[in-house]
Design a protein around this motif. Structure first.
Motif, PDB file in Angstrom:
ATOM      1  N   MET A   1      12.629  -8.618  -3.764  1.00 15.16           N
ATOM      2  CA  MET A   1      12.435  -7.882  -5.025  1.00 15.16           C
ATOM      3  C   MET A   1      13.785  -7.443  -5.580  1.00 15.16           C
ATOM      4  SD  MET A   1       9.218  -7.166  -6.026  1.00 15.16           S
ATOM      5  CE  MET A   1       8.707  -5.468  -6.278  1.00 15.16           C
ATOM      6  N   PRO A   2      13.994  -7.605  -6.877  1.00 15.60           N
ATOM      7  CA  PRO A   2      15.181  -6.997  -7.484  1.00 15.60           C
ATOM      8  C   PRO A   2      15.183  -5.499  -7.207  1.00 15.60           C
ATOM      9  CG  PRO A   2      14.119  -8.497  -9.024  1.00 15.60           C
ATOM     10  CD  PRO A   2      13.194  -8.362  -7.850  1.00 15.60           C
ATOM     11  N   LYS A   3      16.385  -4.942  -7.066  1.00 14.76           N
ATOM     12  CA  LYS A   3      16.491  -3.549  -6.639  1.00 14.76           C
ATOM     13  C   LYS A   3      16.001  -2.568  -7.693  1.00 14.76           C
ATOM     14  CE  LYS A   3      18.438  -4.061  -2.571  1.00 14.76           C
ATOM     15  NZ  LYS A   3      17.836  -5.335  -2.271  1.00 14.76           N
ATOM     16  N   GLU A   4      16.064  -2.937  -8.934  1.00 15.93           N
ATOM     17  CA  GLU A   4      15.675  -2.032 -10.009  1.00 15.93           C
ATOM     18  C   GLU A   4      14.570  -2.652 -10.845  1.00 15.93           C
ATOM     19  OE1 GLU A   4      20.113   0.001 -10.597  1.00 15.93           O
ATOM     20  OE2 GLU A   4      19.275  -1.299 -12.144  1.00 15.93           O
ATOM     21  N   ARG A   5      13.765  -1.823 -11.418  1.00 13.12           N
ATOM     22  CA  ARG A   5      12.740  -2.118 -12.429  1.00 13.12           C
ATOM     23  C   ARG A   5      11.487  -2.784 -11.874  1.00 13.12           C
ATOM     24  NH1 ARG A   5      13.453  -5.610 -15.904  1.00 13.12           N
ATOM     25  NH2 ARG A   5      15.098  -6.858 -14.949  1.00 13.12           N
ATOM     26  N   PHE A   6      11.541  -3.338 -10.680  1.00 10.08           N
ATOM     27  CA  PHE A   6      10.389  -4.050 -10.111  1.00 10.08           C
ATOM     28  C   PHE A   6       9.742  -3.206  -9.015  1.00 10.08           C
ATOM     29  CE2 PHE A   6      10.535  -8.532 -11.624  1.00 10.08           C
ATOM     30  CZ  PHE A   6      11.681  -8.456 -12.394  1.00 10.08           C
ATOM     31  N   SER A   7       8.412  -3.177  -9.012  1.00 10.60           N
ATOM     32  CA  SER A   7       7.687  -2.517  -7.936  1.00 10.60           C
ATOM     33  C   SER A   7       6.360  -3.230  -7.735  1.00 10.60           C
ATOM     34  CB  SER A   7       7.461  -1.031  -8.246  1.00 10.60           C
ATOM     35  OG  SER A   7       6.658  -0.889  -9.409  1.00 10.60           O
ATOM     36  N   ALA A   8       5.784  -3.047  -6.554  1.00 10.09           N
ATOM     37  CA  ALA A   8       4.513  -3.692  -6.240  1.00 10.09           C
ATOM     38  C   ALA A   8       3.686  -2.759  -5.392  1.00 10.09           C
ATOM     39  CB  ALA A   8       4.746  -5.020  -5.510  1.00 10.09           C
ATOM     40  N   GLU A   9       2.373  -2.906  -5.518  1.00 15.84           N
ATOM     41  CA  GLU A   9       1.459  -2.125  -4.705  1.00 15.84           C
ATOM     42  C   GLU A   9       0.207  -2.944  -4.440  1.00 15.84           C
ATOM     43  OE1 GLU A   9       0.387   1.420  -6.802  1.00 15.84           O
ATOM     44  OE2 GLU A   9      -0.791   0.354  -8.305  1.00 15.84           O
ATOM     45  N   PHE A  10      -0.472  -2.574  -3.363  1.00 18.00           N
ATOM     46  CA  PHE A  10      -1.753  -3.191  -3.008  1.00 18.00           C
ATOM     47  C   PHE A  10      -2.626  -2.050  -2.487  1.00 18.00           C
ATOM     48  CE2 PHE A  10      -4.967  -5.914  -2.226  1.00 18.00           C
ATOM     49  CZ  PHE A  10      -4.963  -6.716  -1.089  1.00 18.00           C
ATOM     50  N   PRO A  11      -3.326  -1.365  -3.385  1.00 19.94           N
ATOM     51  CA  PRO A  11      -4.076  -0.164  -2.989  1.00 19.94           C
ATOM     52  C   PRO A  11      -5.287  -0.509  -2.132  1.00 19.94           C
ATOM     53  CG  PRO A  11      -4.510  -0.716  -5.273  1.00 19.94           C
ATOM     54  CD  PRO A  11      -3.433  -1.654  -4.829  1.00 19.94           C
ATOM     55  N   LYS A  12      -5.846   0.522  -1.550  1.00 23.53           N
ATOM     56  CA  LYS A  12      -7.022   0.351  -0.698  1.00 23.53           C
ATOM     57  C   LYS A  12      -8.170  -0.302  -1.483  1.00 23.53           C
ATOM     58  CE  LYS A  12      -9.993   3.000   2.429  1.00 23.53           C
ATOM     59  NZ  LYS A  12     -10.301   4.354   2.952  1.00 23.53           N
ATOM     60  N   GLU A  13      -8.323   0.105  -2.720  1.00 22.20           N
ATOM     61  CA  GLU A  13      -9.338  -0.483  -3.593  1.00 22.20           C
ATOM     62  C   GLU A  13      -8.663  -1.105  -4.802  1.00 22.20           C
ATOM     63  OE1 GLU A  13     -12.377   0.719  -1.060  1.00 22.20           O
ATOM     64  OE2 GLU A  13     -12.481  -0.593  -2.820  1.00 22.20           O
ATOM     65  N   GLY A  14      -9.116  -2.279  -5.193  1.00 21.13           N
ATOM     66  CA  GLY A  14      -8.584  -2.888  -6.399  1.00 21.13           C
ATOM     67  C   GLY A  14      -7.528  -3.925  -6.117  1.00 21.13           C
ATOM     68  N   PRO A  15      -7.021  -4.534  -7.199  1.00 25.33           N
ATOM     69  CA  PRO A  15      -6.084  -5.646  -7.045  1.00 25.33           C
ATOM     70  C   PRO A  15      -4.678  -5.188  -6.682  1.00 25.33           C
ATOM     71  CG  PRO A  15      -6.343  -5.139  -9.358  1.00 25.33           C
ATOM     72  CD  PRO A  15      -7.307  -4.248  -8.618  1.00 25.33           C
ATOM     73  N   SER A  16      -3.872  -6.125  -6.289  1.00 26.67           N
ATOM     74  CA  SER A  16      -2.446  -5.881  -6.143  1.00 26.67           C
ATOM     75  C   SER A  16      -1.814  -5.905  -7.533  1.00 26.67           C
ATOM     76  CB  SER A  16      -1.812  -6.959  -5.261  1.00 26.67           C
ATOM     77  OG  SER A  16      -0.410  -6.781  -5.197  1.00 26.67           O
ATOM     78  N   ILE A  17      -0.832  -5.041  -7.733  1.00 25.28           N
ATOM     79  CA  ILE A  17      -0.148  -4.936  -9.025  1.00 25.28           C
ATOM     80  C   ILE A  17       1.343  -5.184  -8.824  1.00 25.28           C
ATOM     81  CG2 ILE A  17       0.389  -3.454 -10.989  1.00 25.28           C
ATOM     82  CD1 ILE A  17      -2.556  -3.837 -10.794  1.00 25.28           C
TER      83      ILE A  17
END
Lengths: 114, 113
Positions: A60-76
């Motif tokens: 992942m680029p160090k800035e501006r990018f983030s990701a999550e995969f919550p318990k419910e719902g899609p990965s973002i």
């Protein structure tokens, strides 16, 4: 049996806006990966997640990018303050637990930054 | 130097030809090797998955891995126009806890009727 789903399929943003890309893994899959494919280049790994955990974000680029995969719902995958160089196809892949290298890809989201 | 090298082509063959696609790699930790097919503006589709050295056959497709030479191949027999796509090799180092795939740049194949 639905495959990996990604939406939107196409996303247009102006410089400085935020982009949110969503990925729903195949049923029964608990591993999610994000890859980026720049024009005329191969797929590059960005991040690997399991439910509520980021396992490997070394791509992942160090800035501006983030990701999550919550318990419910899609990965973002979230890109803040987009720039023209972020224009690319973003692919999500999923794999079942215990066969983590058998990755199945979604159709991708094509991001265009104006 | 890239970890995975793949000739981008383009490669054009007549229908019915045997196609050979190849990748070389530099990371000796790679143990799992895959071939994906990607049609234009679509997601990659897993074709073959092999572990360590050896051959694996599935219909018209044969995957070969030579770890001593750090070289993998995909053969397509009796190629069809529907095989026209970009073929991506991919590899990784671990299985049990999941790991990133490292891809070649892809070889663009056209099978002419």
């Amino acid at each position: 049996n639905a495959g990996v789903m990604q939406n939107p399929r196409h996303l247009v943003r102006r410089r400085g806006q935020e982009a949110r890309l969503r990925c729903s893994p195949m049923k029964g899959h608990s591993h999610v990966y994000w890859y980026r494919q720049l024009p005329e280049e191969g797929l590059k790994f960005m991040v690997y997640l399991q439910k509520e955990n980021i396992i490997d974000e070394s791509g992942m680029p160090k800035e501006r990018f983030s990701a999550e995969f919550p318990k419910e719902g899609p990965s973002i995958l979230r890109i803040q303050q987009v720039v023209r160089g972020d224009s690319a196809a973003y692919f999500c892949a999923s794999s079942p637990q215990g066969a983590a290298d058998t990755q199945y890809f979604g159709p991708g989201t094509r991001l265009t930054v104006l | 130097q890239k970890e995975v090298e793949q000739d981008p082509g383009p490669l054009s063959v007549p229908e019915g030809a045997i196609v050979s696609l190849n990748c070389t790699y530099s990371n000796s930790a790679f143990q799992y090797f895959m071939w994906y097919r990607q049609y234009s503006r679509k997601g990659p589709e897993l074709l073959m998955y092999t572990y360590s050295s050896g051959n694996k056959e599935d219909g018209r497709f044969t995957a070969q891995v030579d770890k001593s030479s750090k070289y993998i191949s995909l053969f397509i027999r009796d190629s069809q126009p529907s095989d026209s796509a970009t073929y991506l090799c991919a590899m990784s180092a671990r299985e049990t806890s999941g790991s990133r795939l490292t891809f070649g740049e892809g070889t663009q194949l056209t099978v002419n009727p």
